[in-house]
Write a protein that holds these residues in place. Structure first.
Motif, PDB file in Angstrom:
ATOM      1  N   ARG A  61      11.837   2.733   1.098  1.00  0.00           N
ATOM      2  CA  ARG A  61      10.612   2.730   1.886  1.00  0.00           C
ATOM      3  C   ARG A  61      10.964   2.734   3.374  1.00  0.00           C
ATOM      4  NH1 ARG A  61       6.116  -2.072   2.290  1.00  0.00           N
ATOM      5  NH2 ARG A  61       7.603  -2.812   3.867  1.00  0.00           N
ATOM      6  N   GLN A  62      10.338   3.656   4.097  1.00  0.00           N
ATOM      7  CA  GLN A  62      10.575   3.720   5.529  1.00  0.00           C
ATOM      8  C   GLN A  62       9.625   2.748   6.217  1.00  0.00           C
ATOM      9  OE1 GLN A  62      11.374   7.733   6.918  1.00  0.00           O
ATOM     10  NE2 GLN A  62      10.242   7.320   8.787  1.00  0.00           N
ATOM     11  N   SER A  63      10.137   1.994   7.186  1.00  0.00           N
ATOM     12  CA  SER A  63       9.323   0.995   7.849  1.00  0.00           C
ATOM     13  C   SER A  63       8.141   1.623   8.574  1.00  0.00           C
ATOM     14  CB  SER A  63      10.168   0.228   8.858  1.00  0.00           C
ATOM     15  OG  SER A  63      10.486   1.075   9.949  1.00  0.00           O
ATOM     16  N   SER A 109       0.840  -1.195   0.000  1.00  0.00           N
ATOM     17  CA  SER A 109       0.000   0.000   0.000  1.00  0.00           C
ATOM     18  C   SER A 109       0.876   1.247   0.000  1.00  0.00           C
ATOM     19  CB  SER A 109      -0.893   0.008   1.253  1.00  0.00           C
ATOM     20  OG  SER A 109      -1.612   1.218   1.336  1.00  0.00           O
ATOM     21  N   PHE A 110       0.995   1.873  -1.163  1.00  0.00           N
ATOM     22  CA  PHE A 110       1.938   2.990  -1.346  1.00  0.00           C
ATOM     23  C   PHE A 110       1.658   4.148  -0.388  1.00  0.00           C
ATOM     24  CE2 PHE A 110       5.161   5.158  -3.637  1.00  0.00           C
ATOM     25  CZ  PHE A 110       4.753   6.469  -3.855  1.00  0.00           C
ATOM     26  N   THR A 111       0.389   4.348  -0.068  1.00  0.00           N
ATOM     27  CA  THR A 111       0.025   5.495   0.765  1.00  0.00           C
ATOM     28  C   THR A 111       0.222   5.251   2.256  1.00  0.00           C
ATOM     29  OG1 THR A 111      -2.280   4.769   0.674  1.00  0.00           O
ATOM     30  CG2 THR A 111      -1.601   6.479  -0.891  1.00  0.00           C
ATOM     31  N   SER A 112       0.635   4.053   2.631  1.00  0.00           N
ATOM     32  CA  SER A 112       0.764   3.717   4.054  1.00  0.00           C
ATOM     33  C   SER A 112       2.195   3.830   4.583  1.00  0.00           C
ATOM     34  CB  SER A 112       0.256   2.297   4.308  1.00  0.00           C
ATOM     35  OG  SER A 112      -1.117   2.180   3.987  1.00  0.00           O
ATOM     36  N   GLY A 162      15.510  13.463   2.469  1.00  0.00           N
ATOM     37  CA  GLY A 162      14.173  13.832   2.894  1.00  0.00           C
ATOM     38  C   GLY A 162      13.214  12.673   2.695  1.00  0.00           C
ATOM     39  N   VAL A 163      11.992  12.861   3.212  1.00  0.00           N
ATOM     40  CA  VAL A 163      10.975  11.822   3.088  1.00  0.00           C
ATOM     41  C   VAL A 163       9.626  12.450   2.780  1.00  0.00           C
ATOM     42  CG1 VAL A 163      11.965  10.039   4.581  1.00  0.00           C
ATOM     43  CG2 VAL A 163      10.629  11.887   5.608  1.00  0.00           C
ATOM     44  N   ILE A 164       8.745  11.658   2.195  1.00  0.00           N
ATOM     45  CA  ILE A 164       7.387  12.105   1.911  1.00  0.00           C
ATOM     46  C   ILE A 164       6.405  11.009   2.287  1.00  0.00           C
ATOM     47  CG2 ILE A 164       7.493  11.304  -0.504  1.00  0.00           C
ATOM     48  CD1 ILE A 164       5.712  13.791  -1.178  1.00  0.00           C
ATOM     49  N   TYR A 165       5.249  11.443   2.815  1.00  0.00           N
ATOM     50  CA  TYR A 165       4.170  10.507   3.113  1.00  0.00           C
ATOM     51  C   TYR A 165       3.146  10.677   1.995  1.00  0.00           C
ATOM     52  CZ  TYR A 165       0.952   7.742   5.946  1.00  0.00           C
ATOM     53  OH  TYR A 165       0.123   6.756   6.409  1.00  0.00           O
ATOM     54  N   PRO A 166       3.074   9.729   1.071  1.00  0.00           N
ATOM     55  CA  PRO A 166       2.250   9.921  -0.120  1.00  0.00           C
ATOM     56  C   PRO A 166       0.756  10.136   0.140  1.00  0.00           C
ATOM     57  CG  PRO A 166       3.809   8.131  -0.440  1.00  0.00           C
ATOM     58  CD  PRO A 166       3.870   8.484   1.000  1.00  0.00           C
ATOM     59  N   ALA A 167       0.265   9.662   1.271  1.00  0.00           N
ATOM     60  CA  ALA A 167      -1.175   9.799   1.533  1.00  0.00           C
ATOM     61  C   ALA A 167      -1.606  11.258   1.592  1.00  0.00           C
ATOM     62  CB  ALA A 167      -1.540   9.084   2.823  1.00  0.00           C
ATOM     63  N   ASP A 168      -0.750  12.112   2.167  1.00  0.00           N
ATOM     64  CA  ASP A 168      -1.117  13.527   2.298  1.00  0.00           C
ATOM     65  C   ASP A 168      -0.010  14.473   1.857  1.00  0.00           C
ATOM     66  OD1 ASP A 168      -0.664  13.638   5.954  1.00  0.00           O
ATOM     67  OD2 ASP A 168       0.733  13.250   4.315  1.00  0.00           O
ATOM     68  N   SER A 177      -1.846   8.575  -7.001  1.00  0.00           N
ATOM     69  CA  SER A 177      -2.712   7.899  -7.968  1.00  0.00           C
ATOM     70  C   SER A 177      -1.937   6.928  -8.849  1.00  0.00           C
ATOM     71  CB  SER A 177      -3.445   8.919  -8.846  1.00  0.00           C
ATOM     72  OG  SER A 177      -2.552   9.568  -9.723  1.00  0.00           O
ATOM     73  N   ILE A 178      -0.624   7.155  -8.956  1.00  0.00           N
ATOM     74  CA  ILE A 178       0.221   6.256  -9.756  1.00  0.00           C
ATOM     75  C   ILE A 178       1.363   5.696  -8.911  1.00  0.00           C
ATOM     76  CG2 ILE A 178      -0.339   7.216 -12.011  1.00  0.00           C
ATOM     77  CD1 ILE A 178       2.258   8.837 -11.874  1.00  0.00           C
ATOM     78  N   SER A 179       1.208   5.798  -7.577  1.00  0.00           N
ATOM     79  CA  SER A 179       2.172   5.188  -6.642  1.00  0.00           C
ATOM     80  C   SER A 179       3.613   5.575  -6.943  1.00  0.00           C
ATOM     81  CB  SER A 179       2.030   3.655  -6.658  1.00  0.00           C
ATOM     82  OG  SER A 179       0.730   3.256  -6.304  1.00  0.00           O
ATOM     83  N   THR A 180       3.834   6.841  -7.184  1.00  0.00           N
ATOM     84  CA  THR A 180       5.162   7.299  -7.609  1.00  0.00           C
ATOM     85  C   THR A 180       5.607   8.510  -6.793  1.00  0.00           C
ATOM     86  OG1 THR A 180       4.798   6.470  -9.849  1.00  0.00           O
ATOM     87  CG2 THR A 180       6.555   8.100  -9.552  1.00  0.00           C
ATOM     88  N   ALA A 181       6.847   8.444  -6.339  1.00  0.00           N
ATOM     89  CA  ALA A 181       7.474   9.573  -5.665  1.00  0.00           C
ATOM     90  C   ALA A 181       8.514  10.191  -6.596  1.00  0.00           C
ATOM     91  CB  ALA A 181       8.128   9.120  -4.363  1.00  0.00           C
TER      92      ALA A 181
END
Lengths: 119, 110
Positions: free
Chosen positions: A98-100, A28-31, A49-55, A75-79
């Protein structure tokens, strides 16, 4: 199977812009937070740096704040990692990871995108 | 110069046990868990140890981690030629939103 697939190598001139990508699959990319790590030639790892794709909550390392922009399209699971004006010193391998869930380590890594900036 | 200090190099012969140290401070190792990453030549880093001493699925039990105070170490027993790689420790810093990496240790299997 968790996979982070990064875009291909780039060769750019100083002053040019660039956006590289990291597509997640198998989870789940947004999690999960997605981070970016730089490795300059023959050198060690540096967290950018890091990003939380959900928001699209973003945290930058002080060393990279203002020098790069991190974004994501859930929407396309891409950073993404982008530069508006590259310098020769941006020549490096860039990894997404991916951060745990627990947050304090990177459990899966992409294969890296080599960025070469040269006139 | 990294905030987490590792020896630049280490070496051992096949079958031997080697340890790699990682030294930090109360604001990083001392207050957060440590992870270790293995980077084989020409490849991406791979998680080797997390939460100081836990191994992800698939990592041989020849690899073990420990932490005490503001220092940590990675031990590799039964050294094999395929263990030749760069090893990085990492810990979250109290003032950071991400990890601080050690400078890395290049392990040579003689």
């Amino acid at each position: 199977e968790v996979q982070l697939v990064q875009s291909g190598a780039e060769v750019k001139k100083p002053g040019e812009s660039l956006k590289i990508s990291c597509k997640g699959s198998g989870y789940s990319f947004t999690s999960y937070w997605i981070g970016w790590v730089r490795q300059m030639p023959g050198k060690g790892l540096e967290w950018m740096g890091v990003i939380y794709p959900a928001d699209s909550d973003i945290r930058y390392s002080p060393s990279f704040q203002g020098r790069v922009t991190i974004s994501a399209d859930k929407s396309i699971s891409t950073a993404y990692l982008q530069w508006s004006s590259l310098k020769a010193s941006d020549t490096a391998m860039y990894y997404c990871a991916r951060q745990s869930v627990a947050g304090l380590y990177f459990d899966f890594w992409g294969r890296g995108t080599l960025v070469t900036v040269s006139s | 110069q990294s905030v987490l200090t590792q020896p630049p190099s280490a070496s051992g012969t096949p079958g031997q046990r080697v340890t790699i140290s990682c030294s930090g401070s109360s604001s990083n190792i001392g207050s957060n868990t440590l992870s270790w990453y293995q980077q084989l030549p020409g490849t991406a880093p791979k998680l080797l140890i997390y939460r100081n001493n836990e191994r992800p699925s698939g990592v041989p039990d020849r690899f073990s981690g420990s932490k005490s105070g503001t220092s940590a170490s990675l031990a590799i027993s039964g050294l094999q030629s395929e263990d030749e790689a760069d090893y990085y420790c990492a810990a979250w810093g109290d003032t950071m939103n991400g990890p601080i990496f050690g400078g890395g240790t290049k392990l040579t299997v003689l």
